[in-house]
Design an enzyme around this catalytic site. Structure first.
Site, mmCIF file in Angstrom:
data_model
loop_
_atom_site.group_PDB
_atom_site.id
_atom_site.type_symbol
_atom_site.label_atom_id
_atom_site.label_comp_id
_atom_site.label_asym_id
_atom_site.label_seq_id
_atom_site.Cartn_x
_atom_site.Cartn_y
_atom_site.Cartn_z
ATOM 1 N N SER A 143 -8.999 10.578 3.843
ATOM 2 C CA SER A 143 -8.980 10.846 2.211
ATOM 3 C C SER A 143 -10.183 11.258 2.016
ATOM 4 O O SER A 143 -11.061 10.926 2.328
ATOM 5 C CB SER A 143 -8.321 9.751 1.727
ATOM 6 O OG SER A 143 -8.533 9.723 0.442
ATOM 7 N N TYR A 156 -9.628 0.760 -0.604
ATOM 8 C CA TYR A 156 -9.116 1.492 -0.008
ATOM 9 C C TYR A 156 -10.291 2.743 0.386
ATOM 10 O O TYR A 156 -10.007 3.189 1.529
ATOM 11 C CB TYR A 156 -8.116 2.282 -0.913
ATOM 12 C CG TYR A 156 -7.528 3.609 -0.222
ATOM 13 C CD1 TYR A 156 -6.372 3.594 0.615
ATOM 14 C CD2 TYR A 156 -7.838 4.872 -0.969
ATOM 15 C CE1 TYR A 156 -5.823 4.525 1.123
ATOM 16 C CE2 TYR A 156 -7.192 5.872 -0.396
ATOM 17 C CZ TYR A 156 -6.024 5.828 0.633
ATOM 18 O OH TYR A 156 -5.668 6.944 1.139
#
Length: 263
Positions: A143, A156
């Site tokens: 990501s 995250y």
């Protein structure tokens, strides 16, 4: 682009989103598939659709990648069915957006178990044979959060930083064995990821116009299969932000704090 005809590809998190889109494109290009996810019903439906449209083999297995014993058992079964695995796409993952002081320990553990340990466990199951056969491709869906940490995504972002660190080391280890490692670093994608990650819906509302479509991301991933692509960064302008962040972190955080806090 190298041909995928007859290649054996394993995709985790294949029941929806970019995992399902990657599976569809691989099937269209003639690859055999093993699809893994917790939602077997969705996998079976996708299997029927793909086998009706294309002359390929599709296997499905229920797999929670956070269960390392189950990972080992399922991959042993995959090797019995497919004999070899040419490409592994580690796509399974999830996030929850909270400020660090609000993060729940069970959520923290779950994110690391799925996003990091699960990815490593799946990878460890294909490494020996890929090294032995001196061929293979591991694609890890990371990501942009692994490059730019922002408020409310501390956990995250930490998991995706770990994925990038692991992938970068792995790439160097495998270079002499002709096995390639690609990381995919997308910005926000219009999938059900945000049903869990963004409970209030404020983040989606603020970034909706910038969201990537799953089929667009999947196309980029499949086009890179069996090539020496190091990273896929989407969108490009967002990746430019990560370059600026690396060069001028203090200024970037100061200027970008207000925008990042819209999450």
């Amino acid at each position: 682009m190298p041909s995928l005809v007859g290649k054996n590809i394993v995709v985790t998190g294949a029941s929806g989103g970019i995992g399902a889109e990657i599976a569809k494109l691989c099937a269209k290009r003639g690859a055999n598939l093993t699809l893994l996810a917790r939602s077997v019903d969705k996998l079976e439906q996708l299997k029927r659709e793909l086998e009706q449209q294309y002359s390929i083999k599709v296997f499905v297995h229920r797999l929670d990648v956070s269960d390392t014993d189950e990972v080992e058992r399922v991959f042993h079964t995959i090797y019995k069915e497919m004999k070899t695995i040419d490409i592994l796409v580690n796509n399974a993952g999830f996030g929850v957006f909270r400020e660090a002081h609000e993060a729940k320990i069970n959520e923290i553990k779950s994110m690391f178990e799925v996003n990091v340990i699960g990815l490593m466990a799946c990878t460890s199951m294909v490494l020996p044979k890929m090294r032995e056969h001196r061929t293979g491709h591991i694609i890890n869906i990371a990501s942009q959060a692994g490059k730019i940490a922002t408020p409310k995504s501390s956990v995250y972002s930490a998991t995706k930083h770990a994925v990038l660190g692991y992938s970068n080391s792995l790439r160097m280890e495998l270079a002499a064995h002709n096995v390639w490692v690609t990381t995919v670093n997308p910005g926000p994608i219009a999938t059900n990821f945000f049903n869990i990650a963004d409970e209030k819906g404020t983040y989606v509302k603020n970034v909706q116009r910038f969201m990537l479509q799953p089929d667009f991301v999947a196309n980029k991933v499949v086009d890179a299969m069996l090539t020496k692509t190091r990273e896929i960064n989407l969108p490009r302008w967002m990746n430019l932000g990560s370059v600026v962040y690396t060069l001028f972190p203090r200024a970037f955080e100061r200027i970008g704090r207000k925008a990042f806090n819209q999450k």
